[in-house]
Design a protein around this motif. Structure first.
Motif, short mmCIF file in Angstrom:
data_model
loop_
_atom_site.label_atom_id
_atom_site.label_comp_id
_atom_site.label_asym_id
_atom_site.label_seq_id
_atom_site.Cartn_x
_atom_site.Cartn_y
_atom_site.Cartn_z
N ILE A 105 22.66 -7.51 2.58
CA ILE A 105 22.58 -8.73 3.41
C ILE A 105 22.06 -9.90 2.56
O ILE A 105 22.56 -11.02 2.65
N ARG A 106 21.06 -9.61 1.71
CA ARG A 106 20.56 -10.68 0.82
C ARG A 106 21.64 -11.17 -0.13
O ARG A 106 21.75 -12.35 -0.41
N GLU A 107 22.45 -10.22 -0.64
CA GLU A 107 23.57 -10.60 -1.52
C GLU A 107 24.56 -11.50 -0.78
O GLU A 107 25.04 -12.49 -1.32
N LEU A 108 24.87 -11.11 0.46
CA LEU A 108 25.84 -11.88 1.25
C LEU A 108 25.30 -13.27 1.61
O LEU A 108 26.06 -14.22 1.75
N ALA A 109 23.97 -13.37 1.73
CA ALA A 109 23.36 -14.66 2.07
C ALA A 109 23.58 -15.68 0.95
O ALA A 109 23.51 -16.89 1.18
N GLN A 110 23.85 -15.19 -0.26
CA GLN A 110 24.10 -16.09 -1.40
C GLN A 110 25.49 -16.74 -1.34
O GLN A 110 25.77 -17.70 -2.03
N ILE A 111 26.39 -16.15 -0.52
CA ILE A 111 27.76 -16.68 -0.44
C ILE A 111 27.78 -17.81 0.57
O ILE A 111 27.55 -17.59 1.75
N SER A 112 28.06 -19.00 0.11
CA SER A 112 28.01 -20.13 1.05
C SER A 112 29.39 -20.39 1.67
O SER A 112 30.41 -20.02 1.10
N ARG A 113 29.38 -21.01 2.82
CA ARG A 113 30.59 -21.48 3.51
C ARG A 113 31.64 -20.39 3.76
O ARG A 113 32.81 -20.65 3.75
N LYS A 114 31.20 -19.16 3.98
CA LYS A 114 32.17 -18.12 4.30
C LYS A 114 31.66 -17.37 5.53
O LYS A 114 30.51 -16.95 5.54
N PRO A 115 32.48 -17.21 6.59
CA PRO A 115 31.97 -16.51 7.77
C PRO A 115 31.68 -15.04 7.46
O PRO A 115 32.50 -14.36 6.83
N VAL A 116 30.51 -14.58 7.87
CA VAL A 116 30.15 -13.16 7.69
C VAL A 116 29.83 -12.55 9.06
O VAL A 116 28.93 -13.01 9.75
N PHE A 117 30.62 -11.54 9.45
CA PHE A 117 30.40 -10.84 10.71
C PHE A 117 29.53 -9.61 10.45
O PHE A 117 29.68 -8.95 9.43
#
Length: 305
Positions: A107-119
């Motif tokens: 989840i921390r890794e995914l938080a680094q990806i900006s402007r992309k929807p994450v479900f």
């Protein structure tokens, strides 16, 4: 007239989080290996979801894990490359397990990806009851907030019972860019037949083997040739396949007593292979030893990694 959307989504999650089963449920056909053994998926398999309002190209990625071999490092790199290329991401968190450190790392890794929807997708909901599911959804919400990740949606699904699978497809498609279909109607995957066949055989080989073996198995389809002496109305394809393991002792396990295990692998996978090729198949399986192939760059290349 409603807008047609098309694009790419990928499922991420730690090993055995239900990504492949969910991919198959959305696609409506079997394209990805599902096994109770963690880290079964080794390729980014593409499944196609055709809808009236859009076309979703689903990429089922290997589970992100702490790598112990060169193969493990390459699989992790494949996951991260896939994230950067898709339009939308779904993270699978099985409802029958609590949100753990591995999930929080992801989840921390995914938080680094900006402007992309994450479900956040709570998978395997058929295995839990009311309160337990509610607590799981709350802990997913908390884990997102702690990591600074704003979930697009948190959605509970069961790929086994089909509950909310249709809703998930709808939500994912809604996040895609407008555009025409990328693949012909009715096609389920863009994987080459050889890849699908190798994966089917690997799945059959994984059934019932001991824990140390799964990661040591690689399958390569050597050739697929129509049998020359067959009449036109009764074709047959000879499929020659090599199953690679890392040690002689593993070779013995795969072949089994008097070849019984290998015969079983062949008969368990033949029907699925015939369904893919649309014709009867003669399956010629050989087991070979490629010493420590998971750690050897040259052998990894030869085996397609």
């Amino acid at each position: 007239m409603s807008t047609f959307r098309s694009g790419f989504a990928c499922f991420v999650g730690r090993p055995n989080a239900g990504k492949s089963t969910l991919t198959n449920a959305l696609v409506g056909g079997k394209i990805a290996i599902t096994s109770s053994k963690p880290q079964t998926t080794r390729h980014a398999i593409r499944g196609l979801v055709h809808r009236e309002d859009g076309q979703l190209v689903l990429i089922d990625t290997p589970g992100l894990h702490k790598p112990h071999t060169l193969l493990g490092q390459r699989l992790n790199a494949l996951v991260r490359t896939t994230w950067s290329e898709v339009d939308t991401i779904g993270m699978c968190l099985p409802a029958n397990e609590s949100v753990g450190e591995g999930d929080k790392f992801l989840i921390r890794e995914l938080a680094q990806i900006s402007r992309k929807p994450v479900f956040a997708i709570a998978t395997k909901t058929d295995l839990v009851k009311g309160d337990k599911l509610r607590d799981h959804l709350l802990s997913i919400q908390r884990a997102g907030a702690d990591a600074g990740l704003q979930w697009k949606e948190i959605i509970p699904v069961s790929a086994v019972s089909g509950e909310q699978v249709e809703l998930l497809a709808e939500l994912l498609v809604a996040t895609l860019p407008e555009g025409p279909a990328l693949y012909p109607e009715g096609q389920l995957t863009d994987e080459p037949e050889e890849t699908l066949i190798a994966e089917i055989i690997r799945e059959a080989a994984l059934e019932g083997v001991r824990d140390e073996l799964p990661h040591s198995i690689a399958v390569v389809v050597d050739e697929m040739v129509p049998r020359a002496d067959r009449p036109k109305d009764k074709p047959m394809i000879d499929v020659r396949v090599n199953v690679y393991v890392e040690r002689d002792s593993q070779k013995g396990i795969i072949i089994g007593k008097q070849g019984a295990r290998l015969k079983e692998i062949g008969s368990n996978s033949r029907a699925q292979i015939e369904a893919i090729l649309g014709t009867p198949v003669y399956l010629d399986l050989h087991v070979k030893v490629a010493k420590e192939w998971q750690r050897d760059p040259k052998q990894l290349r030869k085996l397609g990694f």
